[in-house]
Design a protein around this motif. Structure first.
Motif, short mmCIF file in Angstrom:
data_model
loop_
_atom_site.label_atom_id
_atom_site.label_comp_id
_atom_site.label_asym_id
_atom_site.label_seq_id
_atom_site.Cartn_x
_atom_site.Cartn_y
_atom_site.Cartn_z
N LEU A 327 0.82 -1.21 0.00
CA LEU A 327 0.00 0.00 0.00
C LEU A 327 0.85 1.26 0.00
O LEU A 327 0.39 2.32 -0.42
N SER A 328 2.07 1.15 0.46
CA SER A 328 2.97 2.30 0.48
C SER A 328 3.96 2.21 -0.67
O SER A 328 4.42 1.12 -1.03
N THR A 329 4.29 3.38 -1.25
CA THR A 329 5.26 3.40 -2.35
C THR A 329 6.57 4.07 -1.94
O THR A 329 7.36 4.45 -2.80
N SER A 330 6.79 4.23 -0.65
CA SER A 330 8.06 4.80 -0.21
C SER A 330 9.20 3.87 -0.61
O SER A 330 9.00 2.65 -0.80
N ARG A 331 10.36 4.44 -0.75
CA ARG A 331 11.52 3.63 -1.16
C ARG A 331 11.76 2.48 -0.19
O ARG A 331 12.03 1.34 -0.60
N PRO A 353 4.45 5.87 -12.76
CA PRO A 353 5.45 6.94 -12.85
C PRO A 353 5.41 7.90 -11.65
O PRO A 353 6.46 8.20 -11.06
N SER A 354 4.22 8.38 -11.29
CA SER A 354 4.14 9.41 -10.27
C SER A 354 4.37 8.90 -8.87
O SER A 354 5.01 9.57 -8.05
N ASP A 355 3.87 7.71 -8.54
CA ASP A 355 3.94 7.22 -7.17
C ASP A 355 5.12 6.29 -6.90
O ASP A 355 5.66 6.29 -5.79
N VAL A 356 5.48 5.49 -7.90
CA VAL A 356 6.54 4.50 -7.67
C VAL A 356 7.88 5.01 -8.17
O VAL A 356 8.86 5.06 -7.42
N VAL A 357 7.95 5.39 -9.44
CA VAL A 357 9.23 5.82 -10.02
C VAL A 357 9.74 7.10 -9.37
O VAL A 357 10.93 7.25 -9.12
N THR A 358 8.84 8.04 -9.09
CA THR A 358 9.27 9.28 -8.45
C THR A 358 9.88 9.01 -7.08
O THR A 358 10.87 9.63 -6.68
N TYR A 360 11.17 6.02 -6.14
CA TYR A 360 12.26 5.05 -6.26
C TYR A 360 12.67 4.95 -7.73
O TYR A 360 12.35 3.99 -8.43
N PRO A 361 13.38 5.95 -8.26
CA PRO A 361 13.70 6.00 -9.70
C PRO A 361 14.47 4.78 -10.21
O PRO A 361 14.31 4.38 -11.36
N ASP A 362 15.30 4.17 -9.37
CA ASP A 362 16.14 3.06 -9.82
C ASP A 362 15.34 1.81 -10.16
O ASP A 362 15.88 0.89 -10.78
N ILE A 363 14.08 1.76 -9.78
CA ILE A 363 13.32 0.51 -9.98
C ILE A 363 13.18 0.17 -11.46
O ILE A 363 13.07 -1.00 -11.83
N ILE A 364 13.20 1.18 -12.34
CA ILE A 364 13.03 0.89 -13.77
C ILE A 364 14.21 0.09 -14.31
O ILE A 364 14.08 -0.55 -15.38
N THR A 494 7.89 12.26 -12.25
CA THR A 494 7.24 11.80 -13.47
C THR A 494 5.74 11.70 -13.23
O THR A 494 5.28 11.57 -12.09
N GLY A 495 4.98 11.73 -14.30
CA GLY A 495 3.54 11.60 -14.19
C GLY A 495 2.94 11.12 -15.50
O GLY A 495 3.38 11.53 -16.57
N LEU A 496 1.96 10.23 -15.40
CA LEU A 496 1.27 9.71 -16.58
C LEU A 496 -0.19 10.15 -16.52
O LEU A 496 -0.86 10.00 -15.50
N PHE A 497 -0.68 10.69 -17.63
CA PHE A 497 -2.06 11.15 -17.72
C PHE A 497 -2.75 10.40 -18.86
O PHE A 497 -2.23 10.35 -19.98
N ILE A 498 -3.90 9.82 -18.56
CA ILE A 498 -4.67 9.06 -19.55
C ILE A 498 -5.83 9.92 -20.02
O ILE A 498 -6.72 10.28 -19.24
N LEU A 499 -5.83 10.26 -21.31
CA LEU A 499 -6.83 11.15 -21.87
C LEU A 499 -8.04 10.36 -22.36
O LEU A 499 -7.95 9.16 -22.62
N PRO A 500 -9.18 11.03 -22.51
CA PRO A 500 -10.34 10.37 -23.14
C PRO A 500 -9.99 9.94 -24.57
O PRO A 500 -9.13 10.53 -25.22
#
Length: 533
Positions: A327-331, A353-358, A360-364, A494-500
């Protein structure tokens, strides 16, 4: 019980048009089923106050026990009923009914046995459920959390129409008290029960304050019952004998109910809109995910590590797999999760991108994509770092456009705009650098924003906003907020936005920094990727 079918219908409309009830009665949650059992229990208990038939009292005890066994906070309603019943028996100066006392003893004996059994289960097999109190750590934090709860949930608990009915009930009761008007026995009983349950709810709020910020259904466990009883008491004592009183008060209360129904519907639309409610977004993202995993050859007995799962149950149930939800995305939390004995990693694309990569960038560099459906992605984890970037991790193969701005030289893409100067990497204005261009005919429905930020100002935070507009009409709006993690240090965000899926070609796509506190920020390495799934 209110001696008027119209009053009764108004109470029913109040209860079942409340946004929180409308939302949770459409799905399974223990709070909703326990609340239903409590209403049935109150029906039998108040009937017992009139009939003195022990069968009604037994039925009430069964319902309250079922509610408390399913959801522990509902103990407070059983306790409030037992406390008030003891007061009634004490005032009657008669011998307390031994069979009713035996029913109370059996009720608490059953609940105590159930508690011991749950404790044994947790000790033997472990438990992922909350088992400790969550109070505020200081009076200052309590006030901050109280404000946050009010701002976040006030319109999802009740609407203006509901608050109007609550205010009307309180004013009516205050008027009766001020004029020293007599109350019926039922009105006194239900008012006392309301006071007892609201007092218990306040105590529960104090010891669980931090949970109320994240979960509005905690109000169903506590305050909701007392508020409804208060409304019932207020409507019960409302003068209703004359025709003109029925017309005036009936129209006022009916108007509040109608307004409440309309506004509650708007809340449901907001919660069910993609991006509106995170729980609903998670449910949508994992819907039919079991078929996706089967098509990718993921074994039925594979263990899944779900990062940023939001819910313990939703992802695993819908994937039809077992595993470990984080439930937590802290490093720290992610690193601990990656040490668990799992087979695959699963993430929600929109939050990755916004919650996990931001965080903990190294996870990618440790994930290899197995596949996905545009809503979730499945990866294999490698302890050794590998070359790669976020686009590759998300499975972006043929982007419609990739545009960058690094502030070393003026950007060549005219879509980049700057509020102060032709271009600068430092800004204390409300609106920072942005990317503006017509939607056009190129097929894309995803916007990936990447960048770096640095600030020497404590608690600096900002948002990245993405919107689609035309002639003052908004077709899409969303934003992701970040707080600068370390002073004097460059952080990646980082952030991902899903458009209509369908947007007017002549509408304007806007992606920009919103520095609403006008903090002094430095930004660099901005990058916008437009792609389709």
């Amino acid at each position: 019980q209110t001696d008027s079918w119209l009053k009764g219908m108004l109470v029913v409309a109040f209860v079942f048009s409340a946004p929180i009830i409308v939302y949770y009665q459409a799905g399974f949650i223990p709070s909703a089923t326990s609340l239903a059992a409590v209403w049935i229990g109150y029906y039998y208990w108040f009937r017992y106050q009139k009939s003195a038939v022990l069968r009604d009292f037994y039925a009430a005890m069964v319902c309250f026990v079922l509610a408390a066994a399913s959801r522990m906070p509902f103990h407070m309603f059983l306790f409030a009923v037992v406390l008030q019943q003891c007061l009634v028996w004490g005032r009657s100066k008669q011998k307390w009914p031994p069979r009713a006392m035996g029913a109370i003893a059996l009720a608490y004996g059953f609940l105590f046995s159930a508690y011991l059994y749950k404790t044994w289960l947790a000790a033997t097999y472990g438990s992922i459920f909350l088992s400790n109190l969550m109070p505020a750590e200081s009076p200052a934090q309590f006030m901050d959390l109280l404000h946050a709860v009010w701002v976040k949930w006030r319109w999802q608990l009740f609407t203006i129409g509901h608050y109007g009915m609550i205010a009307g009930a309180v004013l009516t009761l205050f008027y009766v008290w001020l004029r020293r008007l007599p109350l019926t026995i039922f009105a006194r009983q239900i008012l006392l029960q309301s006071v007892l349950t609201l007092a218990g709810a306040c105590c529960y709020f104090v010891v669980m304050t931090r949970q109320f910020v994240d979960h509005e259904y905690y109000f169903m466990d506590s305050f909701y019952v007392g508020v409804v009883l208060l409304v019932v008491a207020g409507i019960t004592v409302l003068s209703w004998e004359k025709v003109n009183q029925k017309v005036v008060f009936g129209l006022i209360l009916s108007s509040f109910c109608a307004l409440g129904v309309y506004q509650s519907r708007q809340v449901q639309i907001e919660k069910y809109t993609p991006g509106g409610d995170r729980g609903e977004v998670t449910r949508r993202n994992f819907w039919e995910s079991a078929h996706l995993l089967d098509s990718l050859g993921v074994p039925a007995d594979a263990k899944m590590l779900v990062i940023d799962a939001y819910s313990f149950n939703i992802p695993l149930i819908l994937m039809n797999r077992s595993g470990y939800p984080l439930l937590s995305t802290s490093r720290t939390s992610v690193e601990a999760g990656l040490k668990l004995p799992f087979d695959y990693v699963v993430v929600q694309d929109i939050y990755f991108p916004s919650d996990v990569v931001t965080a903990y960038p190294d996870i990618i560099h440790h994930l290899t994509r197995v596949g996905g459906d545009g809503r979730i992605s499945i990866f294999k984890y490698h302890a050794t770092a590998q070359p790669g970037d976020l686009a590759q991790t998300l499975g972006i193969q043929d982007p419609v456009l990739v545009s960058t701005c690094n502030f070393t030289t003026p950007p060549t893409d005219p879509a980049w705009k700057f509020p102060e100067k032709p271009w600068t990497d430092t800004s204390a204005t409300e609106y920072g650098p942005g990317f503006y261009r017509p939607v056009g005919t190129a097929p894309f429905n995803r916007v990936l924003w990447e960048g770096q930020v640095r600030s020497d100002q404590p608690d600096a935070h900002f948002s990245v906003v993405t919107s689609v507009e035309r002639d003052g009409k908004s077709f899409f709006y969303d934003r992701t907020e970040w707080k600068v993690a370390q002073l004097h240090h460059w952080d990646t965000y980082t952030g991902l936005f899903i458009l209509p899926d369908s947007l007017p070609p002549d509408a304007q796509l806007k992606c920009y920094l919103w520095n609403n506190d006008r903090a002094l920020l430095r930004v660099d390495s901005l990058k916008v990727t437009l792609f389709a799934h």
